[in-house]
Design an enzyme around this catalytic site. Sequence first.
Site, short mmCIF file in Angstrom:
data_model
loop_
_atom_site.label_atom_id
_atom_site.label_comp_id
_atom_site.label_asym_id
_atom_site.label_seq_id
_atom_site.Cartn_x
_atom_site.Cartn_y
_atom_site.Cartn_z
N LYS A 251 -3.13 5.50 2.91
CA LYS A 251 -2.12 5.79 1.90
C LYS A 251 -2.13 7.26 1.47
CE LYS A 251 -0.95 1.27 0.06
NZ LYS A 251 -0.80 0.41 -1.13
N ARG A 290 -6.38 -4.83 3.44
CA ARG A 290 -5.23 -4.72 4.34
C ARG A 290 -5.32 -3.37 5.04
NH1 ARG A 290 -0.02 -2.64 4.10
NH2 ARG A 290 1.63 -3.90 5.10
#
Length: 309
Positions: A251, A290
């Site tokens: 991210k 995840r």
Amino acid sequence: MDTLGAMPGTGPNTGVLRVVRKAAPAHFDQLPTDRTLIMGVLNITPDSFSDGGRFVTDGKVDHELAVKAGLALHQAGADIVDVGGESTRPGATPTKAREERERIITAVQALFTAGALVSVDTRHPETAEAAIAAAPHRDAVLINDVSGLVTDPAMPELVARTGVRVIITHNRDVPETMQDHAVYDDVVAEVLAELDQIRRRYLDAGVAQERIIVDPGIGFAKTAEQSWTLLRHLDRFTADGTRVLLGVSRKGFLGELLADSSGRRPAEGRDAATLALTALAADAGVWAVRVHDVEANLDAVRVIAQLRT
């Protein structure tokens, strides 16, 4: 795990869609309980921040390539494969539910055939319902909805009616504008309280508590520093035994941390940093992470599990 009749491209008529062998369907209760689980990411989108465009070009989906990638995640050891057809990164353009379904359903069906446990990353009840209908049973599929406080009221009703499990994510708005709402006095306390609000909608609809998994929503309606604060306090989210999914892989806040004179570190260069956070999450008792790189993260959670014995 023998789910392919031949490696794709090794003989006539051996495209991956034609060689998927039917395997016994996965079941939620068969998941390991002695370590943090690994959820592999399959984004069949043109615009996801890390892997957008791998399987969609000029609006056309290469279903065979997407299926092959999903099966590779499964064979690499992913406990769950998370399939999404709409990017929900900050600023992303919405995708219509029909287009989302057309992007993902072939891969979802192939993964079920191969015996994979599938998570469907969607904000749309219509897409969730199509994926549930494709599942061999209700315990082979999860719904992963990142809508948060703007969850479609039909989603809790669908989850209650079908009896599937659901991942609820802290978020305050739609992708186009969610970062405008990253204002908190106490980000940890407010995220916990707002997750409880979202959970209550599902409980009120008739969903059993044990079928709800929570995600603190790193990067959703949060600045980089707010995301780091949440990560420093993961124990607050797992303290009462709540199952927590953590999605931090590659991210943007990691890109900011690792930036150099040329700018933010590109997404594909953030895997080592992701591994560090996977280890942190596993040590905090997070239920699942995840991730894009299944094998490396699986190694990390196995190491932490061994240290905790």
